[in-house]
Design an enzyme around this catalytic site. Structure first.
Site, mmCIF file in Angstrom:
data_model
loop_
_atom_site.group_PDB
_atom_site.id
_atom_site.type_symbol
_atom_site.label_atom_id
_atom_site.label_comp_id
_atom_site.label_asym_id
_atom_site.label_seq_id
_atom_site.Cartn_x
_atom_site.Cartn_y
_atom_site.Cartn_z
ATOM 1 N N ASN A 70 -38.172 32.326 -38.797
ATOM 2 C CA ASN A 70 -38.287 32.638 -37.367
ATOM 3 C C ASN A 70 -36.992 33.190 -36.794
ATOM 4 O O ASN A 70 -37.015 33.929 -35.812
ATOM 5 C CB ASN A 70 -38.741 31.407 -36.586
ATOM 6 N N HIS A 129 -42.933 23.549 -42.108
ATOM 7 C CA HIS A 129 -43.277 24.711 -41.287
ATOM 8 C C HIS A 129 -44.157 25.681 -42.056
ATOM 9 O O HIS A 129 -43.693 26.425 -42.931
ATOM 10 C CB HIS A 129 -41.989 25.388 -40.796
ATOM 11 N N GLU A 180 -41.726 26.247 -45.121
ATOM 12 C CA GLU A 180 -40.330 25.806 -45.031
ATOM 13 C C GLU A 180 -40.322 24.278 -44.939
ATOM 14 O O GLU A 180 -41.001 23.710 -44.080
ATOM 15 C CB GLU A 180 -39.656 26.414 -43.799
ATOM 16 N N SER A 236 -41.728 25.474 -34.888
ATOM 17 C CA SER A 236 -41.166 26.746 -35.336
ATOM 18 C C SER A 236 -39.681 26.832 -35.040
ATOM 19 O O SER A 236 -38.991 27.684 -35.593
ATOM 20 C CB SER A 236 -41.842 27.908 -34.602
HETATM 21 P P1 NAI Z 1 -52.105 25.763 -30.271
HETATM 22 O O1 NAI Z 1 -51.801 25.968 -28.842
HETATM 23 O O2 NAI Z 1 -53.088 26.645 -30.940
HETATM 24 O O3 NAI Z 1 -52.600 24.257 -30.526
HETATM 25 C C1 NAI Z 1 -51.895 23.142 -30.052
HETATM 26 C C2 NAI Z 1 -52.861 21.991 -30.001
HETATM 27 O O4 NAI Z 1 -52.142 20.791 -29.691
HETATM 28 C C3 NAI Z 1 -53.948 22.134 -28.910
HETATM 29 O O5 NAI Z 1 -55.212 22.035 -29.524
HETATM 30 C C4 NAI Z 1 -53.699 20.958 -27.963
HETATM 31 O O6 NAI Z 1 -54.899 20.393 -27.464
HETATM 32 C C5 NAI Z 1 -52.999 19.980 -28.899
HETATM 33 N N1 NAI Z 1 -52.187 18.964 -28.232
HETATM 34 C C6 NAI Z 1 -51.356 19.136 -27.194
HETATM 35 N N2 NAI Z 1 -50.754 17.968 -26.886
HETATM 36 C C7 NAI Z 1 -51.223 17.060 -27.781
HETATM 37 C C8 NAI Z 1 -50.975 15.664 -27.999
HETATM 38 N N3 NAI Z 1 -50.111 15.009 -27.250
HETATM 39 N N4 NAI Z 1 -51.630 15.058 -29.001
HETATM 40 C C9 NAI Z 1 -52.515 15.739 -29.778
HETATM 41 N N5 NAI Z 1 -52.784 17.051 -29.625
HETATM 42 C C10 NAI Z 1 -52.137 17.688 -28.633
HETATM 43 O O7 NAI Z 1 -50.686 25.804 -31.026
HETATM 44 P P2 NAI Z 1 -50.346 26.296 -32.502
HETATM 45 O O8 NAI Z 1 -50.184 27.756 -32.489
HETATM 46 O O9 NAI Z 1 -51.282 25.675 -33.459
HETATM 47 O O10 NAI Z 1 -48.876 25.687 -32.685
HETATM 48 C C11 NAI Z 1 -48.683 24.324 -32.954
HETATM 49 C C12 NAI Z 1 -47.295 24.123 -33.502
HETATM 50 O O11 NAI Z 1 -47.141 24.906 -34.700
HETATM 51 C C13 NAI Z 1 -46.157 24.559 -32.572
HETATM 52 O O12 NAI Z 1 -45.090 23.675 -32.738
HETATM 53 C C14 NAI Z 1 -45.811 25.951 -33.073
HETATM 54 O O13 NAI Z 1 -44.482 26.312 -32.797
HETATM 55 C C15 NAI Z 1 -46.029 25.777 -34.569
HETATM 56 N N6 NAI Z 1 -46.327 27.005 -35.313
HETATM 57 C C16 NAI Z 1 -47.173 27.943 -34.785
HETATM 58 C C17 NAI Z 1 -47.451 29.086 -35.504
HETATM 59 C C18 NAI Z 1 -48.388 30.120 -34.982
HETATM 60 O O14 NAI Z 1 -48.436 31.229 -35.541
HETATM 61 N N7 NAI Z 1 -49.159 29.848 -33.921
HETATM 62 C C19 NAI Z 1 -46.859 29.332 -36.835
HETATM 63 C C20 NAI Z 1 -46.054 28.239 -37.324
HETATM 64 C C21 NAI Z 1 -45.776 27.143 -36.564
#
Ligand code: NAI
Length: 285
Positions: free
Chosen positions: A187, A137, A149, A116
């Site tokens: 963002n 994104h 994006e 993000s």
């Molecule tokens: P989340 O916390 O729900 O999921 C992250 C996942 O990554 C977890 O399941 C974790 O086990 C896994 N993980 C951690 N280290 C890892 C590794 N080394 N290898 C494989 N898996 C690994 O996070 P979320 O919300 O899905 O966010 C993920 C990305 O997307 C971030 O960069 C965030 O900034 C971006 N993002 C999030 C949004 C949101 O609304 N939550 C919207 C748009 C982008």
């Protein structure tokens, strides 16, 4: 492009995997955490069933999407034409993952990050072919939100950007190409929405419910607190800090101590059952 590898099966990764599989791509969803992988599997199956029940997809389309999906905790199986990384918003963790992925994927693989706020150009430096790296994104919830994006880093080739624009269109989404700047477009614009609302809450000018309801009554689909709970308070706080630092610490965008407290207390929002609101009854929904 035929195969998509998605890293991270959390809020975003699971949704993006569903989109890719439903668009006909062979999709592998990778996560280091087996319990989260299982939850993602359940979530996608439920969501496809829900779309079928609402007559938004046919039985065949549901079965075809499901057949395209595989789930793994073995990074060696995360080999694809396009990789979409959606793991924790921490640069070092992302760098380490991309370095490992580069060992298993060839020079033609396009690497993307769903970050993000982190700099695509700086993540790309860890890859042997940085011109093959871009930002992709998506917005939350990924199966619903249309905008994506497509972020061009300093080294990203024009061919990679045009390939990704086409890919996003095949997902039935709307790509917007943007520059690699802190928070990209959305963002950055959205930051004051959260920070200013938190400031009002800190000062006791309104409860979470009242502040949300006021903004919802003005046409916002979700108030800031409801939206932060949907995003995940850990993710939102990490993004707030990252944009604040990258823009030279402007006072108006200083993250709130309340965000920090929420993260320390494990009140991450919908995904943990509690955030600014209580969701204990909708766990697994
Ligand atoms: P989340 O916390 O729900 O999921 C992250 C996942 O990554 C977890 O399941 C974790 O086990 C896994 N993980 C951690 N280290 C890892 C590794 N080394 N290898 C494989 N898996 C690994 O996070 P979320 O919300 O899905 O966010 C993920 C990305 O997307 C971030 O960069 C965030 O900034 C971006 N993002 C999030 C949004 C949101 O609304 N939550 C919207 C748009 C982008």
């Amino acid at each position: 492009m035929k195969t998509i590898g998605i890293c991270g099966a959390g809020t975003m990764g699971a949704g993006i995997a569903q989109v890719a599989a439903a668009s006909g791509y062979k999709t592998v969803l990778f996560d280091v955490n087996n319990a989260i992988l299982k939850l993602a599997e359940i979530r996608i199956e439920k969501d496809l069933q829900h779309l079928f029940n609402k007559q938004k997809i046919t039985e065949e389309k549901k079965a075809a999407a499901w057949a395209q999906l595989s789930f793994t905790s073995d990074i060696r199986e995360c080999v694809a034409d396009v990789i979409i990384e959606a793991i924790v918003e921490k640069k070092e963790v992302k760098l380490s993952l991309f370095k490992q992925l580069a060992q298993w994927n060839g020079p033609n693989t396009i690497f993307t990050s769903n970050t993000s706020s982190l700099s695509i150009s700086s993540i790309a430096t860890c890859l042997p072919h940085p011109q093959q790296m871009a930002g992709l994104h998506f917005f939350n919830p990924a199966p619903v939100m249309k905008l994506v994006e497509v972020v061009q880093g300093k080294l990203t080739s024009d061919k990679v950007i045009s390939d990704l624009v086409l890919l996003v269109q095949t997902f039935g989404k709307i790509p917007v190409v943007c520059k690699d700047a802190p928070g990209f477009i959305v963002n950055r614009v959205a930051r004051p929405f959260y920070i200013e609302s938190l400031r009002q809450f800190e000062k006791g000018l309104g409860t979470v419910e009242v502040l949300d309801r006021l903004l919802e009554s003005k046409g916002f689909r979700m108030g800031p607190f409801r939206l932060m709970d949907l995003i995940g308070n850990d993710v939102n706080y990490a993004v707030s800090c990252s944009i604040f630092e990258q823009l030279g610490q402007p006072g108006r965008l200083e993250p709130s101590y309340i965000q920090k407290e929420k993260v320390e207390q494990g009140q991450l929002g919908k995904k943990t059952g509690k955030g600014y609101y209580n969701y204990e009854d909708d766990q697994g929904a």
